[in-house]
Design an enzyme around this catalytic site. Sequence first.
Site, PDB file in Angstrom:
ATOM      1  N   THR A   1     -63.863 -27.311  19.798  1.00 28.95           N
ATOM      2  CA  THR A   1     -65.281 -27.551  20.107  1.00 28.95           C
ATOM      3  C   THR A   1     -65.572 -29.033  19.915  1.00 28.95           C
ATOM      4  O   THR A   1     -64.786 -29.740  19.294  1.00 28.95           O
ATOM      5  CB  THR A   1     -66.170 -26.714  19.165  1.00 28.95           C
ATOM      6  OG1 THR A   1     -66.081 -25.343  19.528  1.00 28.95           O
ATOM      7  CG2 THR A   1     -67.622 -27.092  19.185  1.00 28.95           C
TER       8      THR A   1
ATOM      9  N   ARG B   1     -67.297 -13.549  27.000  1.00 26.11           N
ATOM     10  CA  ARG B   1     -67.404 -13.785  25.544  1.00 26.11           C
ATOM     11  C   ARG B   1     -68.243 -15.041  25.282  1.00 26.11           C
ATOM     12  O   ARG B   1     -68.050 -16.081  25.891  1.00 26.11           O
ATOM     13  CB  ARG B   1     -66.011 -13.962  24.950  1.00 26.11           C
ATOM     14  CG  ARG B   1     -65.989 -14.192  23.424  1.00 26.11           C
ATOM     15  CD  ARG B   1     -65.973 -15.654  23.051  1.00 26.11           C
ATOM     16  NE  ARG B   1     -65.865 -15.862  21.605  1.00 26.11           N
ATOM     17  CZ  ARG B   1     -65.985 -17.039  21.019  1.00 26.11           C
ATOM     18  NH1 ARG B   1     -66.214 -18.116  21.727  1.00 26.11           N
ATOM     19  NH2 ARG B   1     -65.878 -17.159  19.720  1.00 26.11           N
TER      20      ARG B   1
ATOM     21  N   GLY C   1     -69.665 -17.434  22.025  1.00 23.74           N
ATOM     22  CA  GLY C   1     -69.454 -17.681  20.599  1.00 23.74           C
ATOM     23  C   GLY C   1     -70.710 -18.175  19.906  1.00 23.74           C
ATOM     24  O   GLY C   1     -71.837 -17.973  20.363  1.00 23.74           O
ATOM     25  N   ASP C   2     -70.505 -18.845  18.776  1.00 23.48           N
ATOM     26  CA  ASP C   2     -71.628 -19.350  17.981  1.00 23.48           C
ATOM     27  C   ASP C   2     -72.254 -20.609  18.569  1.00 23.48           C
ATOM     28  O   ASP C   2     -73.438 -20.896  18.303  1.00 23.48           O
ATOM     29  CB  ASP C   2     -71.153 -19.677  16.561  1.00 23.48           C
ATOM     30  CG  ASP C   2     -70.072 -20.761  16.556  1.00 23.48           C
ATOM     31  OD1 ASP C   2     -69.112 -20.638  17.346  1.00 23.48           O
ATOM     32  OD2 ASP C   2     -70.199 -21.739  15.793  1.00 23.48           O
TER      33      ASP C   2
ATOM     34  N   THR D   1     -68.107 -25.804  13.930  1.00 25.00           N
ATOM     35  CA  THR D   1     -66.896 -25.535  14.713  1.00 25.00           C
ATOM     36  C   THR D   1     -65.988 -24.603  13.928  1.00 25.00           C
ATOM     37  O   THR D   1     -65.831 -24.767  12.714  1.00 25.00           O
ATOM     38  CB  THR D   1     -66.150 -26.830  15.075  1.00 25.00           C
ATOM     39  OG1 THR D   1     -64.855 -26.470  15.599  1.00 25.00           O
ATOM     40  CG2 THR D   1     -65.970 -27.775  13.895  1.00 25.00           C
ATOM     41  N   GLY D   2     -65.416 -23.649  14.614  1.00 24.42           N
ATOM     42  CA  GLY D   2     -64.532 -22.703  13.936  1.00 24.42           C
ATOM     43  C   GLY D   2     -64.560 -21.373  14.666  1.00 24.42           C
ATOM     44  O   GLY D   2     -65.041 -21.291  15.801  1.00 24.42           O
TER      45      GLY D   2
ATOM     46  N   GLY E   1     -65.896 -18.564  16.068  1.00 16.59           N
ATOM     47  CA  GLY E   1     -67.308 -18.333  16.347  1.00 16.59           C
ATOM     48  C   GLY E   1     -67.843 -17.019  15.822  1.00 16.59           C
ATOM     49  O   GLY E   1     -68.981 -16.943  15.354  1.00 16.59           O
TER      50      GLY E   1
HETATM   51  N1  ASP Z   1     -66.912 -22.056  17.552  1.00 16.78           N
HETATM   52  C1  ASP Z   1     -66.254 -22.071  18.831  1.00 16.78           C
HETATM   53  C2  ASP Z   1     -66.317 -20.695  19.421  1.00 16.78           C
HETATM   54  O1  ASP Z   1     -66.059 -19.744  18.721  1.00 16.78           O
HETATM   55  C3  ASP Z   1     -64.831 -22.534  18.765  1.00 16.78           C
HETATM   56  C4  ASP Z   1     -64.564 -23.731  17.875  1.00 16.78           C
HETATM   57  O2  ASP Z   1     -65.444 -24.305  17.310  1.00 16.78           O
HETATM   58  O3  ASP Z   1     -63.390 -24.108  17.749  1.00 16.78           O
HETATM   59  O4  ASP Z   1     -66.546 -20.567  20.595  1.00 16.78           O
END
Ligand code: ASP
Length: 293
Positions: free
Chosen positions: A157, A185, A187-188, A207-208, A210
Site C-alpha cells: 500500500t 474484495r 480492504g481497509d 498498511t497491513g 486489511g
Molecule cells: N491494507 C491493504 C489491504 O488490505 C494492504 C496493505 O496495506 O499492504 O488492502
Amino acid sequence: MTFALVIHGGAGARPGTDYAEQKVHMADLIASGAKMLETGASALETVTAMVANLEASGLYVAGKGSAPNTNGLVELDASIMDGKNRRAGAVAAVSNIVHPVKAALSVMEDGRHVMLAGEGARVFALANGADPVDDPSAYYTEHTGHGSGEAQSGHGTVGAVALSLDGGLAAATSTGGTFNKRPGRIGDTPLIGAGTWADDLVAVSCTGLGEAFMRTCTAHDIAARMRYGELDIDAAAWAALDDVKRCDGDGGVIAIDRRGRIAMPFNSHGMKRAAVSSTMTPVVRVFEPEPTA
Ligand code: ASP
C-alpha cells in the site's frame, strides 16, 4: 509554526529484498513534500500530491505497481480525509484509472457521498477528469518483479499524512490490495476509520493485512485512544497495532498529531517509510534496524 509529513510505501516489506530504489524515491518525494508545506501548501494538497506520485511510480503495490486479482483484473482502493472539517472521500474496487487518490478527492469535493465502488466509481472519476488506463497489460508493472517481496508477504500500500503550517491535518491511502484477492474484495484502505483517518488531533494512514485493520478500525482507534484515553501518539499507535495482532494481522501505521509529533510503528518485518518536519531532518527507512550493506 510547525509542519510535518510522513509517507509510507507499505508494510509488506520482506527481509532480503533490496529496496534501494524505493528509498531514493521516498527521499526525493519527501523533500518535495517538505517544500510544498514550507511554502504554504495545505495538508490536503500535500497528501494528495504525495500519494499520487507514489501511485504513478510503479514502485509500490498501489496504482501502477498493483497486482491483479484472481480474475486478472487490477482493482484499486483509495481514500482521503481532511482533518479540518472531517470531509472524506473514497473509491473501492475501481479499475483502470491512473490515480485512485485523486478519484477519492473528487468524491470528497463533490460532497454528496463518501465512497463509490466499482464501475460507478470509475465512471464518476472519468467524468471528473481522471486519467484512464487504456492498456492495463502495458501499464501495470507488478510483473517486472519490484514487488517480489510484497508478493511473499501478500500485500502492499502507499499513504501519506501531513500537518500544514496553518495547523491542518490530512491523510490519504491507496492500494492494489492483497495479492490473489478475490474479485470484488475491498480492504481497509478505502474505509474511513479503518485505513485512513484525520481530525483536529491526528492524521493516520494504515498498511497491513486489511481484514485485521477493518476488524479493529485501526485509524480511528488511534484517534479515539488519544481523545478519550489521552494517550500520546506513540502509545496510541502501538496499542492499536497490538489489537491488530490480536486479530491475527500485522502491518504498520504512520501518524502525525496537531503538534507535529510523528509515529510510524509496525509489527510486520518492515515498512517503507519516510518522515520530515520543521524540527526534524528527513528520515528514510524500511527495516528496524536497517541491514548493513
Ligand atoms: N491494507 C491493504 C489491504 O488490505 C494492504 C496493505 O496495506 O499492504 O488492502
